[in-house]
Write an enzyme that holds these catalytic residues in place. Sequence first.
Site, short mmCIF file in Angstrom:
data_model
loop_
_atom_site.label_atom_id
_atom_site.label_comp_id
_atom_site.label_asym_id
_atom_site.label_seq_id
_atom_site.Cartn_x
_atom_site.Cartn_y
_atom_site.Cartn_z
N GLU A 115 0.88 -1.22 -0.06
CA GLU A 115 -0.12 0.01 -0.08
C GLU A 115 0.85 1.23 0.11
O GLU A 115 1.96 1.16 0.68
CB GLU A 115 -0.85 -0.08 1.31
CG GLU A 115 -1.82 -0.93 1.06
CD GLU A 115 -2.75 -0.98 2.16
OE1 GLU A 115 -3.89 -1.89 2.12
OE2 GLU A 115 -2.60 -0.41 3.15
N CYS B 172 3.68 8.67 0.68
CA CYS B 172 4.27 7.85 1.50
C CYS B 172 4.47 6.23 1.22
O CYS B 172 3.35 5.56 0.85
CB CYS B 172 3.24 7.87 2.96
SG CYS B 172 3.53 6.64 4.14
N CYS C 258 6.35 -6.44 7.45
CA CYS C 258 7.49 -6.06 8.11
C CYS C 258 7.95 -7.08 9.12
O CYS C 258 7.26 -7.55 9.93
CB CYS C 258 7.10 -4.66 8.94
SG CYS C 258 8.71 -4.04 9.50
N CYS D 171 6.48 -4.58 15.57
CA CYS D 171 6.21 -3.60 16.78
C CYS D 171 4.63 -4.03 17.19
O CYS D 171 3.97 -4.16 16.20
CB CYS D 171 6.37 -2.36 16.47
SG CYS D 171 7.95 -1.77 15.98
N CYS E 157 1.60 -1.88 15.50
CA CYS E 157 1.78 -1.54 14.22
C CYS E 157 0.80 -2.61 13.54
O CYS E 157 1.10 -3.73 13.29
CB CYS E 157 3.02 -1.38 13.82
SG CYS E 157 3.31 -1.17 12.12
N CYS F 115 -1.06 6.69 9.90
CA CYS F 115 0.33 5.81 10.29
C CYS F 115 -0.09 4.38 10.92
O CYS F 115 -0.87 4.47 11.81
CB CYS F 115 1.04 6.65 11.58
SG CYS F 115 1.66 8.22 10.74
#
Length: 363
Positions: free
Chosen positions: A81, A95, A102, A106, A109, A352
């Site tokens: 995305e 962005c 990933c 974390c 996230c 975010c």
Amino acid sequence: MFRKFINKYNLPGFRLKQIEEAFYQKPIRSFEEITTLPKDIKNKLSQEITFSTLREIKKLESKNSKTIKLLFERSDKKKIETVLIRHKDKRNTVCVSCMVGCPVGCIFCATGKMGFGGNLSAQEIIDQILYFNRFLLSCKKPQKVTNVVFMGMGEPLLNLSEVQKSLDIITDPAKLGLSKRRIIISTCGYIPQFKKLVKDGFKGRFAISLHAPNQKLREKIMPIARLFPIDKLIKATTWYMDLRNKRISYEYIMIHDVNDRGEHAQELVALLKGQRLAHINLIPYNPITIYHDIKTVNKQTNCSRFLPDKYSFRSFRRSSRNRIHSFAKILTEAGIPATIRVTMGEDVEAACGQLTNIENNTE
Ligand code: SAH
Ligand code: SF4
């Protein structure tokens, strides 16, 4: 990519200029649309070079049209995305993602919850920017991409060589030609790669995802902290600021009762007291919609030992406005500039930490 093509067919240098200018700076949808080239060159380009490594799957626009989220598919069908944010002052920020998912994990996230599906190539990073640049150029009042932030899916410092190649293309005046100062690399804190990027002459800006004021809390919510402890991270950012005399922004998401109390703000002040150029971005926590079993998450992130229920993302809530404002006040009164980020694009899950494609976005 195009230089090789030019050399292969022994074409004169001005052809390279024409191709690059059209490819990077014009709102074209295929090589066929390059008006300055003869048909045979256009045909060869179409046969030999992939016009875009990414296919548009889905486009979501926020209600005010200021944020557009794109779901792209790579040639291996994996999805990523990218988000365009159109600011009032005419800045257009893309962005970009640099990975599928990933590996860092974390716990707050959405991308981290997906696990890791591979690194993107430099061209795949560039094609995200080109998609929006062409879109903006084709608008009634043509505009361009003005800023690029590596704040989409993935950890840029774990895909450093492709990210560096993409930076060269982004800043090359013959290609995308963006000013180096308009690029931000956001990282959760891989120190050796951070130092390498600086030593290699990176002239953009850094954002460091800090999110906690001490080691104990940081390692509960960010597994990376066990590898690179917070004091070493602060030492590395101090080294950078002394070397380059440049500001660093620390990203700090505000999660209710986890990291947003007065004592956390005081600890943060103490942590950053030696850093004249530190700046803190307070980001209201964005809820993430993931329906994974928490056990799977713990297994993926290897976090279970450190994760009492209290720290499960299911129970995370955004800090209240009051908390965020008092937190910011403690920082600014101690001389650390702090801004509260206005979150954009929440209605399309483009804010975010909301970038994921494992759920309802993929159909
Ligand atoms: N891997 C890099 C780049 C991704 S940037 C990094 O972590 O810095 C994504 C930004 O959004 C980071 O600052 C990240 O910490 C933040 N973020 C992640 N999850 C979030 C959430 N649920 N709400 C608000 N911000 C979040
Ligand atoms: Fe990865 Fe950054 Fe999300 Fe952490 S915050 S999981 S490093 S994308």
